[in-house]
Design a protein around this motif. Sequence first.
Motif, PDB file in Angstrom:
ATOM      1  N   MET A   1     102.360  33.532  57.168  1.00 31.14           N
ATOM      2  CA  MET A   1     102.619  33.401  55.763  1.00 31.14           C
ATOM      3  C   MET A   1     101.360  32.862  55.084  1.00 31.14           C
ATOM      4  O   MET A   1     100.641  32.055  55.644  1.00 31.14           O
ATOM      5  CB  MET A   1     103.848  32.527  55.544  1.00 31.14           C
ATOM      6  N   LEU A   2     101.113  33.334  53.874  1.00 23.88           N
ATOM      7  CA  LEU A   2      99.978  32.872  53.082  1.00 23.88           C
ATOM      8  C   LEU A   2     100.301  31.496  52.511  1.00 23.88           C
ATOM      9  O   LEU A   2     101.356  31.305  51.908  1.00 23.88           O
ATOM     10  CB  LEU A   2      99.695  33.851  51.941  1.00 23.88           C
ATOM     11  N   TYR A  26     105.043  14.842  40.644  1.00 19.79           N
ATOM     12  CA  TYR A  26     104.974  15.788  41.753  1.00 19.79           C
ATOM     13  C   TYR A  26     105.473  17.167  41.332  1.00 19.79           C
ATOM     14  O   TYR A  26     104.997  18.188  41.831  1.00 19.79           O
ATOM     15  CB  TYR A  26     105.771  15.272  42.957  1.00 19.79           C
ATOM     16  N   LEU A  27     106.425  17.203  40.392  1.00 13.98           N
ATOM     17  CA  LEU A  27     106.914  18.489  39.878  1.00 13.98           C
ATOM     18  C   LEU A  27     105.790  19.244  39.167  1.00 13.98           C
ATOM     19  O   LEU A  27     105.678  20.465  39.291  1.00 13.98           O
ATOM     20  CB  LEU A  27     108.099  18.280  38.942  1.00 13.98           C
ATOM     21  N   ILE A  28     104.968  18.520  38.423  1.00 10.11           N
ATOM     22  CA  ILE A  28     103.822  19.141  37.753  1.00 10.11           C
ATOM     23  C   ILE A  28     102.839  19.673  38.788  1.00 10.11           C
ATOM     24  O   ILE A  28     102.326  20.794  38.667  1.00 10.11           O
ATOM     25  CB  ILE A  28     103.147  18.133  36.798  1.00 10.11           C
ATOM     26  N   TRP A  29     102.590  18.893  39.820  1.00  5.93           N
ATOM     27  CA  TRP A  29     101.672  19.338  40.869  1.00  5.93           C
ATOM     28  C   TRP A  29     102.214  20.567  41.597  1.00  5.93           C
ATOM     29  O   TRP A  29     101.463  21.444  42.009  1.00  5.93           O
ATOM     30  CB  TRP A  29     101.419  18.217  41.854  1.00  5.93           C
ATOM     31  N   MET A  30     103.537  20.644  41.730  1.00  4.51           N
ATOM     32  CA  MET A  30     104.141  21.829  42.342  1.00  4.51           C
ATOM     33  C   MET A  30     103.904  23.052  41.462  1.00  4.51           C
ATOM     34  O   MET A  30     103.636  24.142  41.974  1.00  4.51           O
ATOM     35  CB  MET A  30     105.633  21.588  42.589  1.00  4.51           C
ATOM     36  N   GLU A  31     103.978  22.877  40.151  1.00  7.24           N
ATOM     37  CA  GLU A  31     103.683  23.985  39.242  1.00  7.24           C
ATOM     38  C   GLU A  31     102.231  24.433  39.389  1.00  7.24           C
ATOM     39  O   GLU A  31     101.940  25.630  39.411  1.00  7.24           O
ATOM     40  CB  GLU A  31     103.960  23.583  37.799  1.00  7.24           C
ATOM     41  N   VAL A  32     101.326  23.487  39.532  1.00  7.92           N
ATOM     42  CA  VAL A  32      99.922  23.817  39.770  1.00  7.92           C
ATOM     43  C   VAL A  32      99.794  24.616  41.074  1.00  7.92           C
ATOM     44  O   VAL A  32      99.078  25.607  41.145  1.00  7.92           O
ATOM     45  CB  VAL A  32      99.053  22.541  39.814  1.00  7.92           C
ATOM     46  N   LEU A  37      98.991  29.789  43.926  1.00  3.79           N
ATOM     47  CA  LEU A  37      99.471  30.822  44.839  1.00  3.79           C
ATOM     48  C   LEU A  37      99.505  32.184  44.147  1.00  3.79           C
ATOM     49  O   LEU A  37      99.038  33.186  44.699  1.00  3.79           O
ATOM     50  CB  LEU A  37     100.857  30.463  45.379  1.00  3.79           C
ATOM     51  N   ILE A  38     100.049  32.223  42.946  1.00  2.00           N
ATOM     52  CA  ILE A  38     100.135  33.484  42.196  1.00  2.00           C
ATOM     53  C   ILE A  38      98.733  34.036  41.946  1.00  2.00           C
ATOM     54  O   ILE A  38      98.484  35.239  42.104  1.00  2.00           O
ATOM     55  CB  ILE A  38     100.938  33.281  40.893  1.00  2.00           C
ATOM     56  N   ASP A  40      96.053  33.387  43.785  1.00  2.00           N
ATOM     57  CA  ASP A  40      95.531  33.806  45.090  1.00  2.00           C
ATOM     58  C   ASP A  40      96.052  35.188  45.479  1.00  2.00           C
ATOM     59  O   ASP A  40      95.384  35.919  46.210  1.00  2.00           O
ATOM     60  CB  ASP A  40      95.897  32.790  46.183  1.00  2.00           C
ATOM     61  N   LEU A  41      97.222  35.541  44.984  1.00  2.00           N
ATOM     62  CA  LEU A  41      97.793  36.862  45.251  1.00  2.00           C
ATOM     63  C   LEU A  41      97.264  37.923  44.278  1.00  2.00           C
ATOM     64  O   LEU A  41      97.596  39.096  44.393  1.00  2.00           O
ATOM     65  CB  LEU A  41      99.322  36.810  45.179  1.00  2.00           C
ATOM     66  N   GLY A  42      96.448  37.492  43.302  1.00  2.00           N
ATOM     67  CA  GLY A  42      95.820  38.430  42.380  1.00  2.00           C
ATOM     68  C   GLY A  42      96.569  38.651  41.083  1.00  2.00           C
ATOM     69  O   GLY A  42      96.318  39.639  40.381  1.00  2.00           O
ATOM     70  N   PHE A  43      97.482  37.738  40.741  1.00  2.00           N
ATOM     71  CA  PHE A  43      98.289  37.901  39.540  1.00  2.00           C
ATOM     72  C   PHE A  43      98.125  36.712  38.606  1.00  2.00           C
ATOM     73  O   PHE A  43      97.526  35.706  38.956  1.00  2.00           O
ATOM     74  CB  PHE A  43      99.766  38.099  39.912  1.00  2.00           C
ATOM     75  N   ASN A  44      98.715  36.842  37.407  1.00  2.00           N
ATOM     76  CA  ASN A  44      98.596  35.811  36.398  1.00  2.00           C
ATOM     77  C   ASN A  44      99.967  35.650  35.738  1.00  2.00           C
ATOM     78  O   ASN A  44     100.450  36.576  35.081  1.00  2.00           O
ATOM     79  CB  ASN A  44      97.537  36.225  35.368  1.00  2.00           C
TER      80      ASN A  44
END
Length: 139
Positions: A1-2, A26-32, A37-38, A40-44
């Motif tokens: 998994m990536l 921590y919720l904000i950091w999870m959003e970051v 990740l998105i 890194d997958l090439g999307f925005n």
Amino acid sequence: MLVSTKEIEVRYAETDQMGVVYHANYLIWMEVGRTTLIQDLGFNYAEMEKDGIISPVMDIQISYKKPLRYGEKATVKTWIDEYDGLRVSYGYEILTMDGELAVTAVSKHVCVKKENFRPVIIRKLYPDWHAAYENAKKQ
């Protein structure tokens, strides 16, 4: 998994009266982490919102293991935990500078139309995202 990785410097404003990171930050950091990740997958994600599609949080499970403090650095690791073409669950680990586990979490999301909050099927509306998410699960 990536697994995407993002380093966060703990700012003074993110700490509470006890001198540790306030739990909601921590919720904000999870959003970051999700955004990284998105990307890194090439999307925005912002481009998806321009299409009138948003991805609200349906559920969050978080477990606090070790505090982080001002001046320290945290590493947010994010991956696709589950994905079925409609719903996606992201997994997270937030680590201390020493690599110790500070937080584990899972957030569940669904993509919906902004105007009416009706779910959309990612695999149909965004086939490229669907393929990337399927591949990221397998890496």
